[in-house]
Design a protein around this motif. Structure first.
Motif, PDB file in Angstrom:
ATOM      1  N   TYR A   1       0.844  -1.141  -0.016  1.00 11.68           N
ATOM      2  CA  TYR A   1       0.092  -0.023   0.036  1.00 11.68           C
ATOM      3  C   TYR A   1       0.703   1.416  -0.237  1.00 11.68           C
ATOM      4  O   TYR A   1       0.683   2.267  -0.990  1.00 11.68           O
TER       5      TYR A   1
ATOM      6  N   SER B   1       2.744   1.865  -3.299  1.00 14.05           N
ATOM      7  CA  SER B   1       1.720   2.458  -4.431  1.00 14.05           C
ATOM      8  C   SER B   1       1.348   3.596  -4.517  1.00 14.05           C
ATOM      9  O   SER B   1       1.052   4.410  -5.323  1.00 14.05           O
ATOM     10  N   ARG B   2       1.681   4.177  -3.267  1.00 15.66           N
ATOM     11  CA  ARG B   2       1.468   5.699  -3.131  1.00 15.66           C
ATOM     12  C   ARG B   2       2.396   6.468  -3.394  1.00 15.66           C
ATOM     13  O   ARG B   2       2.333   7.799  -3.199  1.00 15.66           O
TER      14      ARG B   2
ATOM     15  N   CYS C   1     -12.665   1.365  -4.339  1.00 17.61           N
ATOM     16  CA  CYS C   1     -12.264   1.338  -3.219  1.00 17.61           C
ATOM     17  C   CYS C   1     -12.457  -0.085  -2.575  1.00 17.61           C
ATOM     18  O   CYS C   1     -11.567  -0.724  -1.978  1.00 17.61           O
TER      19      CYS C   1
ATOM     20  N   LYS D   1      -9.957  -2.389  -4.571  1.00 24.15           N
ATOM     21  CA  LYS D   1      -8.744  -2.344  -4.260  1.00 24.15           C
ATOM     22  C   LYS D   1      -8.427  -2.748  -2.715  1.00 24.15           C
ATOM     23  O   LYS D   1      -7.322  -3.218  -2.611  1.00 24.15           O
ATOM     24  N   TYR D   2      -9.068  -2.272  -1.855  1.00 22.86           N
ATOM     25  CA  TYR D   2      -8.702  -2.411  -0.175  1.00 22.86           C
ATOM     26  C   TYR D   2      -9.396  -3.522   0.198  1.00 22.86           C
ATOM     27  O   TYR D   2      -9.127  -3.695   1.267  1.00 22.86           O
TER      28      TYR D   2
ATOM     29  N   ARG E   1       0.575  -4.399  -5.250  1.00 19.75           N
ATOM     30  CA  ARG E   1       1.000  -3.167  -5.992  1.00 19.75           C
ATOM     31  C   ARG E   1       0.138  -3.118  -7.148  1.00 19.75           C
ATOM     32  O   ARG E   1      -0.634  -1.750  -7.373  1.00 19.75           O
TER      33      ARG E   1
ATOM     34  N   PHE F   1      -3.592  -2.102  -6.359  1.00 15.23           N
ATOM     35  CA  PHE F   1      -3.851  -1.005  -5.641  1.00 15.23           C
ATOM     36  C   PHE F   1      -3.667   0.292  -6.759  1.00 15.23           C
ATOM     37  O   PHE F   1      -4.187   1.301  -6.763  1.00 15.23           O
ATOM     38  N   CYS F   2      -2.708   0.224  -7.711  1.00 22.12           N
ATOM     39  CA  CYS F   2      -2.342   1.091  -8.780  1.00 22.12           C
ATOM     40  C   CYS F   2      -3.355   1.144  -9.978  1.00 22.12           C
ATOM     41  O   CYS F   2      -3.594   2.290 -10.415  1.00 22.12           O
TER      42      CYS F   2
ATOM     43  N   ASN G   1      -1.209   4.912  -7.184  1.00 24.17           N
ATOM     44  CA  ASN G   1      -2.460   4.699  -6.251  1.00 24.17           C
ATOM     45  C   ASN G   1      -2.754   6.016  -5.694  1.00 24.17           C
ATOM     46  O   ASN G   1      -2.012   6.355  -4.477  1.00 24.17           O
TER      47      ASN G   1
END
Length: 1665
Positions: free
Chosen positions: A634, A637-638, A780, A783-784, A827, A830-831, A1029
């Protein structure tokens, strides 16, 4: 055409095969022989060693040593020769014109001029162009040199003649007039007399000549008077003189630069005479010159500065000009009496030599920059153009130092040296070249010793070795893989580096095949790491090495730095799930970060699977591994791959002194708020990740430790797969299709329309629709929740399988695979979630249903399928592009080559498919050859396509010289001025792009995708490079506003609708409502682009331009402008803070005292009755009485609005100062017009000059203004700009500004909200980038056929764009094709077929967006990162970033609300909802009471006059006008009691802002220790003891409390009330009805900003009746 083909074959094809060697007939014999012998030696030497001598390492060592010595010698000599040219130490000079030799000075003569040399690879661009009339400014050797020669000729003695003096001046070109020749004749006669007498003192003359030479070398040669020269020498002349000093190649300029001022002339009636000076442009003046064809021509000036030219016969002048080079194109002023001059004068005739690579062409004079020789195209043009050896040239010998104190003379030229060898600029580069050549020799001969090559392949391998070594001496320029024009020093190292890598790979694979250190591994039916596997790989590498000449000919390998970036990016993206890289440095950083995370996780994973697992339990170590894996994925990815902003944060925290130093250096420029915003956004992301990673790790650990994945592994996996597939299909297929402009290419309108879809003109920001919220929410969840659960389930099941069968798997390898696969899959989810559901679906279908026996565990299957699907997507895009491009019914024929190539491509479709497979495998573009239907594969590139970071640099007054701003107005073309709008568009996208992508407004997206934003005048290509992300890195490329014909056709194709098409094949039967016709649906499926949104709203500027000529055509309109000009000057005088200083200034008062004299009038010719309203016809000028008769009322009004009083009489200093400034301003306007005529063109020219700040004070009567330059800068300059705005407003309402008050308020309002500036001023750019609401400018547009002035008005508003998604492989292929065609194939045709319009592929728009010089975008943005947190709507939807401080504030507010609610419930039994107001619903009840206009003495006496008895638990009840902050009392209840007396009338609401006052010591306070609402007497967290209960029932007033008197008196007294009356009680709405109807007056309460934004303040608005 044939010569160009031969040139390409010779310099491109053959040179690529040999590594750089080719025979160039334009070079000298020595150069060609040297190249040939060196290449033959490099080819035959290893071949003969291998064939003759026995194979041994000793022979390899000798071979390497010989190669190293030869390369070291060549590199050293080359480096020393360039250093010799740089030092320019000349020891001998000869001229082939004179037969007698010159005197050679002694070696120790230190007074010799130093030749600066001519560095031919770096030519600076000239930043200015001299005026048209001064033709002598373009000469290489002008009158100032001749004037300096005269005293030196007198002092030089008989052995010093004109020839040597001219050579010392550093030029072979002399421009002469008849006056010069007369001076030289007299000087020559005197010199002959002096030689006959022989009485000249030789020693004195030598010393004097040396002194003059030293003065000349120091740059102190005198400048002739302006009367002789006309204007100072131009920078171009100085640059040429400095670079060409004492060199045999004189730099000459095209003749069009000297005489580009030719206009339509009258030839009759002119007094034709020979020009007497350089500046002689009188009527009939004749000048002579040579044109670019070598023809001598004459130019005769006519009326008004025009002229005409004619060829001139050569009969009488061949004797004097016989030695001239026929390619001379320098300006000259020779007349018919030149042959009569002496022999010394003949030497002064120009003998220029065309530079190698110099192409003579006519160049217009009025250009911003004249590029003498582009450094990028220099080497290419050297190879194209004939090196012409002119007989009359100076030959110089230079000192070449062999040893300290020992030197020899070398007669050579830098151009010849550059044609002989590539220049290496540093010692490190030379060492690298020698080392690489030795390494190539060693590794190549080592492979020969190993016996990998036999028979003819030995010779082929020796040819490969020779080509790699030769490229280090003379490389292929330009190479097929070179991304730039001209000499590319990086490409010279590509062949040896790739050769060394391949040789090492061959040797390593052979060693592994022989040793077999790894046991064979079977994966998906393939046996890896076996002997046959290594041998096969070795043979492939060997064949690839032998094919090096053809590989480099086709350009299949990129240059070294591009290859490094590509490999690191591919490993990071496909191996670890990373994002794209933007540079080699960011690629290294991103991969290092991924490797560090994988290494950390690998230890936990290996430890977890090495220990046995209990039955139906998960070890703690494995749960820790899962938690860390999800949290790190996470976080990574951010984060962006570019560490620049992160490093700036670290530097500002750890090294603040470096940050302060950088800020000090940047203070000179206007501050840019963008870097601070980026740092703040990154800081918010880091703070949020600090909290979220901990929360994610804890939750993942708990879920993994709960054994849910082991207990339900037979069912949970399929449930998660089905859920992921269903959510993905609905989110990423169904919703985007329903939101497209043409859903499924069948419907003519989107099903899910935004609110702005039906609006003709967008009025505000886009509204968030329900389906956008649904899309973001589903993303969301996907992804999560879903994909982390899928990956955790696969990890747990695979780990349990490995632990259960430890003998079946290699634990170390399996741990590595699990770590890398888990990191990559998480990743990627998330991305970029839009592509994950298809990958998951194919994995399940292939390995669970089709080939279950090939499955290696779901995690590894999923990892492999993610790699395969990415390549399949690339293949699909390539095939779509190819089929769309070559479809027979829409194929374009752009050139004659296409007519041959289109049929030729048909039988090669199988080869095309193979190329598509290979290009998809290696991520290389598939580009059309010369824009035709023949496709070839290019070299591999990263997602950031261009190797060079090209960004547009705006030309304005901050980066140009002042003289160019005044004379030529640099950057005054539409493209340069319009580029600022694309820069502002980039800033707007930076704030909103990531959030809009998350909301689905651009449809599905991924890294590398390309979109086109099309509006009324803005057309930009947006290239998404890095997709993370919550972040997106993109680049915007803006196209011309008024593009070419082909561009306009393609813009029409993407903006016009197809709803009206009713065709079906050849007939028109129509179509169903909201459904496309058959032809329209069929045509939309055969396009490389599609419209994803037709109403995309983005903040920008609307541009309106009005022709200034039409607005100022008549004199009445000009008079209005002059009147507003005068009144604006008066306004700025009265508003200036320095007015008192100006009025008391003695110098200004003395200069203006004569204007008060009776009968005084300024009778300047620029003033006239037709444009000046206050013109005094009796005195024929501007007088003070006439000025006061018109403007005195306006002066007095402006003075009255000034804070300080000032004398306003007609003869006061204020009126006199205003009169003087208004006269000065109008005279400056007339001076800037450069004409006394009343025509419009001079008036507009002068107005534009004043608008950009070019004030020229030429009258002595105006020199008093220099007492303070703020009189010009702060009064007159803004006055002319404001006058233009007022003149614009005059057309909408002519009588609006008749009243002084209206005019004054209008100027003040414009000054506050409007920026009026010239577009070349840096303030213009700063105002646009800071989102100024309105701007105004006066633009001078110079086009090919027009010269007009436009008034540009900008208004910030929301614009509507069409978003068109383009096939990314179409963009990459067309870009690669343009690069190959223009750089390697050298196509210079501006109308080439590859840029003709092709609507199905948008070929012209895509090719136009390439980096210059391949394309011609007017703006290319830097790589810009957009973060989701900067999107205001998404921030409001999801809330702000999560941080420790935000959590603490939320907990504190929640505790306050809970405490207040519990207190209200316990004390009064009221509900919790009403307690949020701070007291039992009192706030709501108070809002329903009858309104009170003002407190009266009756209702204020009870609470303010009586003493307050002390009490431990109760305080006095606050009154309405108590000493607190005026908030409403909490004890009033609903319904209100009936009040005695008549109901008062509702007073009118008061205007103006409510006065603020700090809270007093009253009990009811808005600020307290526990929040915004607190009662001072409460005991506990909410306050101290003595606070009354907020919800006490009726009748529960304590005995000690004075009852609150709410009686209202009909007499409203304002004297007895305090300053804050009812305004302090916002709940008392004056407009509330008497009956007590609920009114919701709570909205009038001016809550603080933090309270309005906080969630705790929201319930206050929820329980209103």
């Amino acid at each position: 055409m044939g010569s160009q083909v031969l040139q390409i074959l010779r310099q491109g094809v053959w040179a690529s095969l040999t590594g750089g060697w080719f025979f160039d007939p334009h070079q000298s014999t020595f150069s060609n022989c040297f190249h040939l012998y060196v290449w033959i030696f490099l080819l035959t030497f290893p071949f003969l060693l291998y064939m003759v001598l026995p194979p041994s390492l000793m022979v390899a060592g000798v071979y390497c040593l010989v190669v190293a010595v030869i390369f070291a010698a060549i590199k050293t000599v080359n480096y020393r020769l360039h250093a010799m040219f740089d030092q320019g130490e000349i020891v001998e000079k000869r001229s082939s014109t004179m037969g007698e030799p010159e005197e050679e000075p002694a070696q120790g003569d230190g007074s010799l001029p130093r030749d600066p040399g001519v560095e031919m690879t770096v030519f600076r661009k000239v930043s200015s162009t001299p005026p048209v009339r001064c033709s002598s400014q373009h000469s290489v050797f002008g009158f100032n040199q001749v004037s300096e020669l005269l005293p030196r000729m007198e002092d030089s003695g008989p052995l010093r003649d004109i020839k040597e003096l001219v050579r010392e001046q550093g030029s072979n070109n002399v421009i002469m007039t008849s006056a010069d020749r007369e001076m030289l004749k007299l000087s020559s006669q005197e010199k002959l007399t002096a030689e006959e007498t022989g009485k000249r003192d030789r020693s004195s003359s030598v010393r004097r000549a040396q002194a003059i030479r030293r003065r000349h070398n120091a740059g102190s040669n005198p400048t002739p008077p302006a009367s002789l020269m006309g204007s100072p020498p131009s920078s171009l002349q100085e640059a040429q003189r400095g670079r060409a000093a004492s060199h045999s190649r004189a730099l000459t300029l095209p003749s069009a630069l000297h005489f580009a001022s030719s206009l339509l002339l009258t030839r009759a009636g002119a007094n034709v005479h020979e020009a007497c000076t350089f500046d002689d442009t009188s009527e009939g003046a004749v000048h002579y010159f040579y044109d670019e064809s070598g023809v001598r021509r004459s130019y005769t000036f006519g009326l008004a500065g025009g002229g005409y030219e004619n060829p001139v016969g050569q009969q009488g002048e061949q004797a004097a000009n016989g030695a001239w080079d026929r390619h001379s194109h320098s300006s000259s002023f020779h007349s018919a009496d030149v042959p009569e001059a002496t022999g010394g004068l003949n030497l002064l005739q120009p003998r220029p030599v065309v530079l190698q690579g110099m192409q003579v062409r006519r160049v217009p004079l009025e250009i911003p920059e004249f590029d003498l020789l582009d450094q990028d195209s220099l080497h290419e043009s050297q190879e194209q153009t004939l090196m012409e050896e002119a007989p009359p040239r100076a030959q110089h010998s230079y000192k070449y130092w062999l040893l300290p104190g020992r030197w020899t003379s070398v007669r050579y030229e830098r151009l010849a040296l550059l044609a002989l060898l590539d220049r290496t600029r540093g010692l490190v580069e030379n060492i690298l070249g020698v080392g690489l050549s030795s390494l190539v020799a060693f590794l190549g001969y080592l492979l020969l010793l190993k016996g990998f090559f036999t028979d003819i392949w030995v010779f082929q391998f020796c040819l490969v070795i020779a080509s790699c070594q030769y490229s280090l001496l003379k490389s292929v320029q330009p190479d097929a893989a070179s991304p730039m024009h001209g000499h590319n020093w990086v490409i010279a190292y590509s062949r040896p580096v790739y050769f060394c890598i391949c040789c090492l790979l061959i040797w390593l694979l052979d060693a592994l095949a022989s040793a077999q250190p790894f046991p064979p591994v079977s994966l998906y039916g393939l046996t890896l790491f076996s002997a046959s596997f290594f041998f096969c790989a070795r043979d492939v590498a060997t064949v690839f090495t032998l094919c090096f000449p053809f590989v480099f000919l086709l350009g299949l390998l990129p240059q070294v730095n591009t290859c490094l970036m590509y490999l690191l990016e591919q490993i990071d993206m496909h191996g670890f799930g990373g994002t794209a890289a933007t540079s080699p440095l960011t690629a290294v950083f991103s991969l290092s970060r991924s490797l560090l995370a994988a290494a950390l996780l690998y230890g936990f994973c290996l430890g977890a699977i090495k220990t046995p697992w209990p039955e139906q339990h998960v070890p703690v170590l494995f749960s820790v591994f899962c938690g860390l894996l999800v949290a790190l994925s996470y976080h990574l990815s951010r984060q962006s791959s570019d560490p620049t902003v992160l490093w700036s944060l670290i530097r500002s925290r750890l090294f603040p002194e470096l940050e302060e130093r950088s800020l000090e250096t940047a203070r000179a420029e206007p501050p840019d708020p963008l870097p601070d915003k980026m740092r703040q956004s990154v800081r918010e992301v880091l703070h949020s990740d600090l909290v979220m990673c901990v929360v994610i790790a804890v939750l993942t650990f708990a879920i993994s430790a709960s054994t849910v994945f082991i207990a339900l592994k037979s069912v949970l996996g399929f449930v998660l797969y089905a859920l992921a597939g269903a959510v993905g299909f609905f989110t990423h297929y169904l919703l985007p299709q329903l939101r497209k402009q043409l859903p499924w290419f069948c419907l003519s309108q989107p099903v899910l329309k935004p609110l702005e879809y039906s609006q003709y003109e967008v009025r505000g920001a886009a509204q968030v629709m329900w389906f956008e919220k649904l899309y973001a929410s589903l993303q969301c969840v996907e992804k999560y929740l879903i994909y982390p659960a899928v990956v955790l389930n696969a990890l747990t099941v695979d780990a349990h399988t490995v632990v259960s069968h430890p003998d079946k798997f290699c634990l170390y390898c399996r741990a590595l695979l699990m770590t890398v696969a888990g990191l990559k899959l998480l990743r990627s989810a998330f991305c970029c979630p839009p592509q994950q559901y298809l990958t998951l679906a194919f994995t399940v279908l292939l390995f669970h249903f089709d080939y279950p026996r090939l499955s290696q565990g779901f995690l590894l299957d999923y990892f492999l399928m993610s790699l395969l699907c990415s390549k399949l997507w690339d293949l699909l895009y390539k095939l779509r592009f190819v089929l769309t491009y070559i479809a027979p019914w829409q194929i374009t024929w752009g050139s004659a080559f296409h007519a041959f190539a289109q049929p030729f491509a048909v039988p090669h479709s199988a080869m095309l498919f193979v190329q598509a497979l290979l290009s998809a495998l290696f991520s290389t573009p598939l580009n059309p050859l010369l824009g035709s239907a023949v496709f070839i594969m290019s070299y591999a590139r990263p997602l950031k396509f261009w190797e060079r970071d090209y960004n547009t640099k705006r030309v304005d007054h901050s980066n140009t010289r002042l003289v160019t701003q005044l004379d030529r107005n640099p950057g005054a073309d539409d493209n340069n001025l319009n580029s600022i709008f694309y820069e502002h568009l980039t800033r707007s996208l930076q704030h909103t792009l990531c959030g809009d992508l998350v909301l689905g407004r651009w449809g599905n997206y991924g890294p590398g995708d390309c979109f086109v934003l099309a509006s009324d005048y803005l057309n930009a290509l947006v290239h998404l490079i890095e997709v993370g992300n919550g972040l997106v890195t993109f680049q915007l490329r803006g196209l011309e506003f008024r593009g070419t014909y082909c561009q306009q056709r393609e813009v029409e194709a993407i903006t016009e609708g197809v709803e009206e098409d009713e065709g079906c094949c050849c007939c028109e039967p129509g179509h169903l409502p909201r459904v496309l016709s058959f032809n329209a649906a069929f045509g939309q499926r055969w396009l490389a682009w599609e419209v994803t949104a037709s109403k995309y709203v983005l903040e920008g500027y609307s541009i309106s331009d009005n022709n200034a000529a039409s607005m100022l055509q008549v004199f009445d309109l000009r008079k209005i402008l002059i009147t507003y000009y005068v009144r604006s000057i008066i306004y700025y005088v009265s508003r200036s803070p320095k007015l008192d200083a100006w009025l008391s200034h003695e110098g200004i008062a003395t200069a203006l005292r004569p204007v008060r004299a009776p009968g005084y009038a300024d009778s300047d010719p620029t003033f006239s009755l037709s444009v000046d309203e206050d013109y005094d016809l009796r005195l024929s000028g501007l007088s003070l009485p006439s000025f006061c008769a018109v403007h005195l009322e306006w002066i007095q009004y402006c003075a009255s609005r000034r804070g300080q009083p000032v004398d306003q009489d007609w003869n006061s200093p204020l009126v006199t100062l205003c009169f003087g400034l208004c006269v000065l301003g109008r005279r400056a306007l007339g001076t800037a017009s450069h004409s006394m005529s009343a025509s419009l063109e001079p008036f507009l020219y002068g107005l534009h000059a004043l608008f950009k700040g070019d004030f020229r004070i030429t009258s002595p009567r105006d020199e008093w203004v220099f007492a303070d330059m703020d009189l010009l800068h702060r009064v007159v300059a803004p006055g002319v700009r404001m006058a233009l705005k007022l003149h614009q407003d005059h057309f909408t309402s002519p009588d609006e500004y008749e009243e002084p008050a209206a005019l004054y308020d209008a100027i003040a309002a414009n000054e506050e909200r409007l920026v009026i500036s010239h577009e070349g001023d840096p303030a213009w750019r700063s105002a646009i980038l800071s989102n100024t609401p309105s701007l105004l400018a006066l633009r001078h547009v110079l086009d090919d056929a027009s010269d007009e002035y436009k008034i540009i008005m900008l208004n910030r508003r929301h614009l509507s764009f069409r978003v068109i998604k383009v096939n990314r492989e179409c963009v990459r292929g067309l870009w690669a094709g343009q690069q190959q065609e223009l750089v390697f194939l050298r196509n210079r045709n501006p109308e080439r077929g590859s840029i003709q319009n092709a609507k199905q592929a948008l070929r012209n728009m895509i090719n136009s967006s390439c980096d210059q010089p391949l394309g011609y975008p007017i703006y290319v943005s830097p790589l810009t990162t957009s973060l989701a947190g900067s999107h205001p709507q998404l921030r409001a939807l999801w809330g702000g970033p999560i941080s420790l401080g935000a959590i603490a504030r939320w907990l504190l507010r929640s505790w306050e609300r809970l405490h207040k609610g519990c207190g209200a419930g316990c004390n009064s039994g009221g509900n919790v909802d009403d307690s949020d107001c701070g007291g039992g619903g009192g706030l709501t009840s108070l809002s329903n009471n009858p309104p009170l206009a003002h407190p009266t003495p009756e209702n204020t006496a009870g609470g303010g006059d009586q003493p307050l008895p002390p009490g431990p638990a109760w305080g006095p009840r606050p009154s309405l006008s108590g000493s607190g902050d005026g908030r409403p009392p909490p004890l009033l209840q609903w319904p209100p009691p009936r009040l005695p007396g008549p109901s008062p009338a509702s007073p009118a609401p008061t205007e103006g802002p409510r006065p603020s006052r700090p809270p007093g010591p009253g009990l009811l306070s808005s600020e307290g220790p526990s929040g915004k609402w607190s009662l001072g007497g409460r005991k506990g967290l909410g306050g101290s003891e003595g606070e009354p209960a907020s919800g006490s029932p009726k009748g529960s007033t304590p005995k000690s409390q004075v009852p609150l008197d709410l009686s209202l008196s009909p007499d409203i007294s304002t004297d007895a009330s305090p300053p804050r009356a009812v305004q302090d009680i916002p709940c008392l709405d004056s407009s509330a009805p008497e009956s007590g109807t609920p009114t919701g007056a709570l909205g009038d309460w001016p809550a603080p900003a933090e309270e309005r934004e906080s969630p705790a303040a929201q319930p206050l608005l929820e329980h209103q009746y």
